[in-house]
Enzyme design. Structure first.
Site, PDB file in Angstrom:
ATOM      1  N   ASP A  10       0.844  -1.189   0.000  1.00 34.22           N
ATOM      2  CA  ASP A  10       0.000   0.000   0.000  1.00 34.22           C
ATOM      3  C   ASP A  10       0.877   1.234   0.000  1.00 34.22           C
ATOM      4  O   ASP A  10       2.071   1.169   0.346  1.00 34.22           O
ATOM      5  CB  ASP A  10      -0.915  -0.002   1.225  1.00 34.22           C
ATOM      6  CG  ASP A  10      -2.117   0.935   1.068  1.00 34.22           C
ATOM      7  OD1 ASP A  10      -2.313   1.465  -0.045  1.00 34.22           O
ATOM      8  OD2 ASP A  10      -2.847   1.137   2.045  1.00 34.22           O
ATOM      9  N   GLY A  11       0.295   2.361  -0.387  1.00 30.62           N
ATOM     10  CA  GLY A  11       1.005   3.627  -0.369  1.00 30.62           C
ATOM     11  C   GLY A  11       0.157   4.707   0.267  1.00 30.62           C
ATOM     12  O   GLY A  11      -1.069   4.596   0.345  1.00 30.62           O
ATOM     13  N   GLU A  49       2.387   3.821  -4.040  1.00 30.98           N
ATOM     14  CA  GLU A  49       1.757   2.528  -4.325  1.00 30.98           C
ATOM     15  C   GLU A  49       2.720   1.647  -5.124  1.00 30.98           C
ATOM     16  O   GLU A  49       2.878   0.450  -4.847  1.00 30.98           O
ATOM     17  CB  GLU A  49       0.459   2.728  -5.108  1.00 30.98           C
ATOM     18  CG  GLU A  49      -0.622   3.502  -4.381  1.00 30.98           C
ATOM     19  CD  GLU A  49      -1.398   2.664  -3.379  1.00 30.98           C
ATOM     20  OE1 GLU A  49      -1.057   1.484  -3.183  1.00 30.98           O
ATOM     21  OE2 GLU A  49      -2.362   3.203  -2.791  1.00 30.98           O
ATOM     22  N   ASP A  72      -4.513  -2.322  -3.313  1.00 32.50           N
ATOM     23  CA  ASP A  72      -5.813  -1.655  -3.424  1.00 32.50           C
ATOM     24  C   ASP A  72      -5.770  -0.512  -4.438  1.00 32.50           C
ATOM     25  O   ASP A  72      -6.719   0.266  -4.546  1.00 32.50           O
ATOM     26  CB  ASP A  72      -6.299  -1.165  -2.066  1.00 32.50           C
ATOM     27  CG  ASP A  72      -5.368  -0.136  -1.419  1.00 32.50           C
ATOM     28  OD1 ASP A  72      -4.501   0.417  -2.130  1.00 32.50           O
ATOM     29  OD2 ASP A  72      -5.492   0.100  -0.208  1.00 32.50           O
ATOM     30  N   HIS A 128      -9.342  -0.001   2.895  1.00 35.20           N
ATOM     31  CA  HIS A 128     -10.054   0.522   4.069  1.00 35.20           C
ATOM     32  C   HIS A 128     -11.397  -0.175   4.303  1.00 35.20           C
ATOM     33  O   HIS A 128     -12.415   0.466   4.595  1.00 35.20           O
ATOM     34  CB  HIS A 128     -10.265   2.031   3.929  1.00 35.20           C
ATOM     35  CG  HIS A 128      -9.005   2.782   3.626  1.00 35.20           C
ATOM     36  ND1 HIS A 128      -7.980   2.895   4.544  1.00 35.20           N
ATOM     37  CD2 HIS A 128      -8.584   3.422   2.499  1.00 35.20           C
ATOM     38  CE1 HIS A 128      -6.988   3.606   3.998  1.00 35.20           C
ATOM     39  NE2 HIS A 128      -7.332   3.920   2.766  1.00 35.20           N
ATOM     40  N   ASP A 138      -1.333  -0.128   5.286  1.00 38.14           N
ATOM     41  CA  ASP A 138      -1.702   1.285   5.337  1.00 38.14           C
ATOM     42  C   ASP A 138      -1.094   1.959   6.565  1.00 38.14           C
ATOM     43  O   ASP A 138      -0.589   3.083   6.477  1.00 38.14           O
ATOM     44  CB  ASP A 138      -3.220   1.421   5.353  1.00 38.14           C
ATOM     45  CG  ASP A 138      -3.681   2.867   5.410  1.00 38.14           C
ATOM     46  OD1 ASP A 138      -3.479   3.590   4.425  1.00 38.14           O
ATOM     47  OD2 ASP A 138      -4.227   3.275   6.451  1.00 38.14           O
TER      48      ASP A 138
END
Length: 242
Positions: A10-11, A49, A72, A128, A138
């Site tokens: 994730d970023g 990301e 995501d 999320h 995250d």
């Protein structure tokens, strides 16, 4: 879990551009977990990301097992599995003739993907939504974006603190439906939809993102929004004549 390496990444970025961070979790077949993370400033969310995916794939570059990577990021999924082929054919230009943004990272990611070829699969997880490992990635990314250095876990799967089961269906994006065009009802108004023509094959799409995902970066692709079955038939005749 078998002989597969599972990666989640994730970023995060504050400001976009602004201070950013990335996070990744790797689950190895030998029942070991490694967490990674880093940050840059200034940067963008998209670069973070991609940095997460690049760092994780680099960490397992010499491993022989298959890899399943979950992200995501819609941009990352669409870019590496679809758009990049058109970009490379067009000398790293978009369908609009503009230079591809973040080409340096796309080239690095593509090299890592090509090295694994069929031994790499991509999964599009919803962000999320409460999936434990996605949320952990995250957390790591946000911490690094704030200039913090979170404690990163490295050790056996027992004790990592989250479930290692693959994401259930409710955590995953459904693949875009592939619909065959059907315009048999004459003079019947229908809601607006999109037509796309790629490699001689026509498809119908109910939304622009579906159509865009098929034509973006593809040389020679054609697309058109139509408002009725009659208009669709006219477009198809023009395409056939062209």
């Amino acid at each position: 879990m078998g002989k597969t390496i599972f990666i989640y990444c994730d970023g995060a970025c504050s400001g976009n551009p602004g201070p950013g961070g990335w996070g990744a979790v790797i689950i190895f077949p030998e029942n070991r977990v490694s967490e990674f993370g880093g940050g840059e400033r200034p940067t963008t969310n998209n670069r973070m990301e991609m940095r997460g995916a690049i760092a994780a794939l680099s960490a397992v570059r010499d491993r022989p097992e298959s890899v399943k990577l979950y992200t995501d990021s819609s941009l990352l999924i669409n870019g590496i599995t679809g758009w990049i082929h058109g970009w490379k054919r067009k000398a790293w230009l978009t369908a609009g003739g503009k230079p591809v943004v973040n080409r340096d990272l796309w080239e690095h990611l593509d090299l890592l993907a090509q090295t694994r070829k069929s031994r790499l699969a991509w999964g599009h997880i919803k962000g999320h939504t409460g999936h434990e490992i996605n949320e952990r990635c995250d957390q790591i990314a946000v911490a690094f974006s704030k200039g913090e250095t979170p404690a990163l876990y490295e050790g056996p799967t027992v004790g990592c603190g989250y479930s290692l089961l693959e994401p259930a269906a409710e955590y995953l994006h459904k693949p875009l439906p592939r619909q065959a065009p059907h315009f048999s009802t004459p003079k019947t108004k229908v809601a607006g939809f999109y037509l796309s023509l790629v490699a001689g094959r026509v498809e119908r799409h109910t939304t622009w993102p579906q159509c865009q995902g098929r034509v973006h970066g593809v040389s020679g692709a054609r697309f058109k929004k139509v408002k009725s079955a009659e208009e669709a038939q006219t477009v198809l005749k023009l395409w056939k004549a062209g």
